[in-house]
Scaffold this motif. Structure first.
Motif, mmCIF file in Angstrom:
data_model
loop_
_atom_site.group_PDB
_atom_site.id
_atom_site.type_symbol
_atom_site.label_atom_id
_atom_site.label_comp_id
_atom_site.label_asym_id
_atom_site.label_seq_id
_atom_site.Cartn_x
_atom_site.Cartn_y
_atom_site.Cartn_z
ATOM 1 N N ALA A 22 0.806 -1.277 0.000
ATOM 2 C CA ALA A 22 0.000 0.000 0.000
ATOM 3 C C ALA A 22 0.748 1.185 0.000
ATOM 4 C CB ALA A 22 -0.828 0.096 1.267
ATOM 5 N N PHE A 23 0.647 1.015 -2.602
ATOM 6 C CA PHE A 23 1.484 2.257 -2.256
ATOM 7 C C PHE A 23 0.738 3.032 -1.235
ATOM 8 C CE2 PHE A 23 2.729 6.710 -3.428
ATOM 9 C CZ PHE A 23 4.023 6.614 -3.039
ATOM 10 N N THR A 24 0.803 2.612 -0.090
ATOM 11 C CA THR A 24 0.391 3.516 0.936
ATOM 12 C C THR A 24 1.632 4.335 1.136
ATOM 13 O OG1 THR A 24 0.347 1.420 1.981
ATOM 14 C CG2 THR A 24 -1.275 2.967 2.695
ATOM 15 N N PRO A 25 1.891 5.325 0.303
ATOM 16 C CA PRO A 25 3.160 5.962 0.431
ATOM 17 C C PRO A 25 3.257 6.424 1.837
ATOM 18 C CG PRO A 25 1.727 7.212 -0.989
ATOM 19 C CD PRO A 25 1.031 5.980 -0.593
ATOM 20 N N ILE A 80 8.157 0.058 -2.315
ATOM 21 C CA ILE A 80 9.008 -1.101 -2.581
ATOM 22 C C ILE A 80 8.801 -1.633 -3.987
ATOM 23 C CG2 ILE A 80 9.510 -3.474 -1.872
ATOM 24 C CD1 ILE A 80 8.744 -2.637 0.988
ATOM 25 N N ASP A 81 7.559 -1.856 -4.379
ATOM 26 C CA ASP A 81 7.300 -2.315 -5.739
ATOM 27 C C ASP A 81 6.023 -1.654 -6.253
ATOM 28 O OD1 ASP A 81 4.961 -3.950 -5.074
ATOM 29 O OD2 ASP A 81 6.361 -5.374 -4.202
ATOM 30 N N ILE A 82 5.674 -1.966 -7.489
ATOM 31 C CA ILE A 82 4.606 -1.240 -8.171
ATOM 32 C C ILE A 82 3.248 -1.429 -7.506
ATOM 33 C CG2 ILE A 82 3.954 -3.038 -9.826
ATOM 34 C CD1 ILE A 82 4.022 -0.793 -11.979
ATOM 35 N N THR A 83 3.080 -2.498 -6.725
ATOM 36 C CA THR A 83 1.790 -2.702 -6.065
ATOM 37 C C THR A 83 1.530 -1.647 -4.990
ATOM 38 O OG1 THR A 83 2.662 -4.230 -4.396
ATOM 39 C CG2 THR A 83 1.926 -5.186 -6.497
ATOM 40 N N VAL A 140 5.506 -7.688 -11.437
ATOM 41 C CA VAL A 140 5.524 -6.924 -10.189
ATOM 42 C C VAL A 140 6.871 -6.212 -10.139
ATOM 43 C CG1 VAL A 140 5.350 -6.998 -7.677
ATOM 44 C CG2 VAL A 140 3.974 -8.548 -9.063
ATOM 45 N N LEU A 141 6.949 -5.049 -10.779
ATOM 46 C CA LEU A 141 8.217 -4.364 -10.976
ATOM 47 C C LEU A 141 8.667 -3.691 -9.685
ATOM 48 C CD1 LEU A 141 7.427 -2.670 -14.408
ATOM 49 C CD2 LEU A 141 8.575 -4.858 -13.998
ATOM 50 N N ASP A 142 9.912 -3.954 -9.289
ATOM 51 C CA ASP A 142 10.477 -3.279 -8.131
ATOM 52 C C ASP A 142 10.757 -1.826 -8.486
ATOM 53 O OD1 ASP A 142 10.882 -5.311 -5.935
ATOM 54 O OD2 ASP A 142 11.860 -6.351 -7.588
ATOM 55 N N ILE A 143 10.624 -0.954 -7.489
ATOM 56 C CA ILE A 143 10.775 0.472 -7.725
ATOM 57 C C ILE A 143 12.213 0.884 -7.450
ATOM 58 C CG2 ILE A 143 10.111 2.765 -6.883
ATOM 59 C CD1 ILE A 143 7.287 1.698 -6.559
ATOM 60 N N TYR A 144 12.958 1.079 -8.509
ATOM 61 C CA TYR A 144 14.284 1.682 -8.440
ATOM 62 C C TYR A 144 14.560 2.296 -9.801
ATOM 63 C CZ TYR A 144 16.211 -2.347 -11.012
ATOM 64 O OH TYR A 144 16.474 -3.302 -11.961
ATOM 65 N N ASP A 145 15.339 3.368 -9.807
ATOM 66 C CA ASP A 145 15.710 4.013 -11.063
ATOM 67 C C ASP A 145 14.470 4.467 -11.834
ATOM 68 O OD1 ASP A 145 17.671 4.929 -12.784
ATOM 69 O OD2 ASP A 145 17.616 3.142 -14.035
ATOM 70 N N VAL A 146 13.433 4.917 -11.117
ATOM 71 C CA VAL A 146 12.169 5.260 -11.758
ATOM 72 C C VAL A 146 12.014 6.779 -11.829
ATOM 73 C CG1 VAL A 146 10.865 5.111 -9.590
ATOM 74 C CG2 VAL A 146 9.680 4.881 -11.760
ATOM 75 N N GLU A 147 11.570 7.262 -12.963
ATOM 76 C CA GLU A 147 11.277 8.683 -13.144
ATOM 77 C C GLU A 147 9.884 9.011 -12.619
ATOM 78 O OE1 GLU A 147 11.480 12.643 -14.129
ATOM 79 O OE2 GLU A 147 13.114 11.192 -14.261
ATOM 80 N N ARG A 148 8.908 8.194 -12.996
ATOM 81 C CA ARG A 148 7.546 8.398 -12.515
ATOM 82 C C ARG A 148 6.711 7.161 -12.848
ATOM 83 N NH1 ARG A 148 7.817 11.037 -17.332
ATOM 84 N NH2 ARG A 148 6.164 10.586 -18.854
ATOM 85 N N ILE A 149 5.576 7.058 -12.199
ATOM 86 C CA ILE A 149 4.564 6.050 -12.508
ATOM 87 C C ILE A 149 3.258 6.789 -12.754
ATOM 88 C CG2 ILE A 149 3.205 4.126 -11.621
ATOM 89 C CD1 ILE A 149 5.655 3.204 -10.083
#
Length: 787
Positions: A22-25, A80-83, A140-149
């Motif tokens: 949960a992108f609960t950011p 952590i990841d796209i979920t 289920v893509l891990d979040i690193y090196d990301v510009e935006r979603i």
């Protein structure tokens, strides 16, 4: 893993003839991206640039419901990841599929699909740097090196094509910087979490840059498999991305060659039984993250990799040409123990082999009043699934082996244009014509005395194949869209839109040809009758939307409001049930085009600056909110009950679609010297969620809330940072998915109970009723250093 796929089909068939599957950011720090409202740390909403319409536009100008998360916001939230982004996006469910570690289940506004076998395709498109990922495995893509979603809600078929009838999720990686860069990011946390990401890039001459990232992502299990001794819900991933760029940064041409690789060697994810075993009386385990499943062959391993070649060329001041070429491949070996017991009651070892090649061309025009694009898209993809269904407790060593090889070829031409009648009023029109061809080769063979030889079993083929089918279907569809936009001022946008979505039909890979009805009554099941029995039709959606986006009080308040209504027809409902095949207990696919559904709802996203210079000069307090409501109902759901078509719509629910989704993030940021200190907390809520169309009181999840928090210090010039993150701080237990093979009333779906008060088993003797859970409380520290 064995390097085979298609050759197995004929080999197994030959064996059958000789012997008779949960992108609960946690926090939106200071100006971090509140949903859909702000995606950078120093820019207002009117500065956010997205590519929802395949061209760069301010978020506030786009007549589409979009939630955008910047890479910086995701980092400060500890995503952590796209979920994770699904927790704060209205009417959106992104989760790890049942019994897997890296297969994605995605639902937006009631549309999606959670069955990962070949032949079934998701209703939400996932894009990695504009490359469509055709299969959900390794997604289920891990979040690193990301510009935006970016998360686009509603049908996106005109510009994004196949299987985006619910929406699209765009994962965009960062362009390489012009100067030398080196970044180290490390994380340590509970459950032995230990992550390290190293990112580096360097220029070579004036126009060439090279760079890449290597990631090691690991975590111990949340529980244990008490039979195999393996950790349950652990993480063991190596991943990397590499990029070569030529041009860009003012040059008329940008060439980007990129590759990515992921290897996941996490242990199998075992389910938690919700009822005692019906035969051996094994009790329900206390820890929901523990499991007793005994299947551990084949050894779990997922490997995915791909190459992409993206070219953008500015031919003139108004005309740009883009080319997106890609090749991707992934392989999965996975043992899924449905019954979650040592006994071989419903055990399913499986292989997935997926490969795709795609090419897209876009010609963009940007004039004073007219903006638009013309495009062409091609996809050639293969998806091969092989699996055993082992039911040894019912009949000694009974196994139903399935190999389903499904090829997809898609061509599409599309266009979209926006004409500005004035600075305030504009009209957008678009359309896409798609040619979709599906070819299926399905083999199903029973074995006695053990598993199939494909998975190292000693079983002997029993009887003729239940299915030995080759079929082909082609589908054509034009999907239009139109929107009218009125901007009373540059900071306010009102729009109304109409769009259509389309997802092609196909063949049920788990269907049983020998069960096909003899429709002409001649005593012979013809190829046409079998094809009609195994196939399902395309599904379609028509969506209407009105919305408002605005920035008020000099940017202190940003809002996005959308209301939508959708008609969903020929809904594809994949599934499997216990059945009898050639006199033996087995399982059968029951895919159907259920009928009609309607979705109507409202989505609100907002961000308000509550105060500045409160406790110190330069500090800021903000509140970000997201709210989604959807009334999702089946209006017609035809099921075959007792040999008669019966409308059971009043007893069916739309799966993975809670009526309410909501989140609120309170964030405070203050300067500390030349650095920045950010505090924040996010509370997210999801109302009752049905895991399947048939309500199940054991697996369905009641409404629940998750609480996250974080504190992050960023040093001057962003040279280093350190953050403390807490996710699911109340340690809430909540189900995300499950498996069920219990007897139910065919009309109402109510479980049929035995004399012991427990559900009765529909497949096997132990009763399969297992659940998978979201992550428990996690605490971790992340540090980043830039050179």
């Amino acid at each position: 893993m064995r390097p085979f796929a298609r050759p197995l089909r004929r080999a197994v068939l030959a064996s059958s003839a000789l012997s008779m599957l949960a992108f609960t950011p946690a926090v939106f720090a200071q100006e971090a991206a509140a949903p859909a409202d702000e995606a950078s740390t120093d820019a207002g909403d009117d500065e956010i640039i997205v590519t929802a319409r395949r061209r760069d536009e301010r978020l506030i100008d786009v007549p589409v419901a979009i939630t955008a998360y910047s890479g910086e916001a995701l980092t400060k939230a500890g995503a952590i990841d796209i979920t994770d982004v699904g927790q704060t996006t209205p009417n959106t469910t992104l989760e790890v599929s049942r019994g897997t570690n890296s297969t994605l289940s995605a639902f937006i506004r009631g549309v999606g699909q959670q069955d990962p076998v070949s032949g079934f395709e998701q209703g939400v498109g996932l894009y990695l740097d504009d490359v469509y990922l055709n299969r959900p495995q390794a997604a289920v893509l891990d979040i690193y090196d990301v510009e935006r979603i970016e998360i686009l809600r509603g049908p996106q078929g005109t510009l994004y094509g196949r299987n985006t009838i619910g929406g699209a999720v765009k994962y965009v990686t960062k362009q390489l910087p012009e100067e030398f860069s080196l970044k180290l990011k490390g994380t340590l946390g509970t459950y032995d979490q230990a992550d390290l990401v190293v990112t580096a890039s360097a220029p070579i001459g004036d126009i060439v840059r090279v760079g890449g990232s290597i990631a090691r992502l690991s975590r111990g299990g949340f529980g244990d498999n008490l039979t195999t001794g393996l950790e349950n819900y652990n993480k063991d991933v190596w991943a990397g991305r590499g990029t070569v760029e030529l041009g860009g940064y003012g040059a008329p041409v940008l060439i980007r060659i990129s590759g990515d690789y992921t290897k996941d060697k996490s242990a199998p994810r075992g389910g938690h039984r919700l009822i005692p075993s019906l035969r051996t009386n094994a009790p329900v385990l206390d820890n929901v993250f523990d499991s007793r499943g005994g299947l551990n062959d084949p050894k779990q391993e997922i490997e995915s990799y791909g190459l992409a070649f993206n070219v953008t060329a500015e031919l003139t001041d108004t005309v740009t040409l883009r080319s997106i070429s890609a090749w991707r491949k992934d392989t999965s070996a996975t043992p899924i123990d449905f019954d979650a017991l040592p006994a071989v009651d419903v055990d399913v070892p499986g292989f997935y082999f997926n490969e795709q090649i795609s090419q897209e061309f876009q010609l963009l025009y940007e004039g004073d009043r007219l903006k638009g694009l013309l495009g062409f898209y091609y996809l050639d993809a293969t998806a091969d699934t092989l699996f055993d269904v082992r039911i040894f407790n019912t009949l000694a060593g009974l196994t139903a082996f399935t190999e389903a090889d499904v090829d997809t070829t898609t061509y599409a031409v599309f266009g979209d244009a926006t004409f500005d009648f004035s600075d305030q009023l504009s009209l957008s029109l678009g359309g896409r014509y798609t040619w979709d061809t599906r070819e299926a080769s399905i083999l199903r063979q029973n074995y006695l005395g053990g598993g199939s030889p494909v998975f190292g079993g000693a079983g002997v083929a029993f009887g003729a194949p239940g299915t030995d089918f080759d079929g082909k279907r082609s589908f054509k569809k034009f999907t239009p869209r139109a929107s009218l936009t009125f901007k009373p001022t540059p900071d306010h946008t009102l729009y109304a839109s109409y769009s259509q979505g389309f997802k092609g039909g196909g063949f049920d890979p788990r269907g049983v040809g020998v069960n096909a009805p003899d429709t002409d009554g001649n005593g012979i099941r013809s190829d046409a009758e079998i094809a009609a029995f195994l196939s399902f039709r395309p599904e379609k959606v028509e969506s209407y939307e009105v919305g408002y986006k605005g920035s008020l009080m000099d940017g202190a308040v940003n809002v996005a409001l959308a209301g939508f209504y959708a008609d969903y027809t020929d809904v594809q409902i994949p599934g499997s049930v216990a059945c009898t095949v050639s006199g033996l207990p087995s399982f059968c696919g029951i895919v159907s085009n259920a009928g009609k559904a309607t979705f109507k709802g409202v989505e609100f996203e907002g961000r308000v600056r509550l105060g500045e210079d409160l406790a110190a000069a330069g500090d800021r307090l903000t509140l970000s909110t997201a709210l989604g409501y959807i009334d999702a109902q089946y209006k017609e759901y035809v099921s075959n009950i007792g040999g008669r078509p019966t409308d059971v719509a009043e007893f069916r629910e739309v799966q993975n679609t809670p009526k309410w989704t909501a989140s609120g993030t309170l964030a405070y940021a203050t300067p500390i010297g030349d650095g920045d200190l950010s505090f924040g907390t996010t509370l997210s809520y999801r109302s009752k969620t049905y895991q399947f169309e048939i309500p199940n009181p054991y697996i369905d999840q009641k409404g629940f809330a998750l609480l996250d928090a974080s504190v992050v210090y960023t040093a001057p010039d962003d040279r280093w940072s350190i953050g403390l993150f807490g996710k699911n701080l109340t340690n809430k237990e909540y189900k995300t998915s499950g498996y069920t093979f219990i007897n139910v009333n065919p009309t109402t779906g109510a479980p049929i109970l035995g004399g012991n008060g427990l559900p009765t088993s529909a497949l096997g003797t132990e009763g399969t009723l297992t659940a998978f859970y979201g992550n428990p409380r996690q605490i971790f520290v992340t540090g980043t250093v830039k050179f």
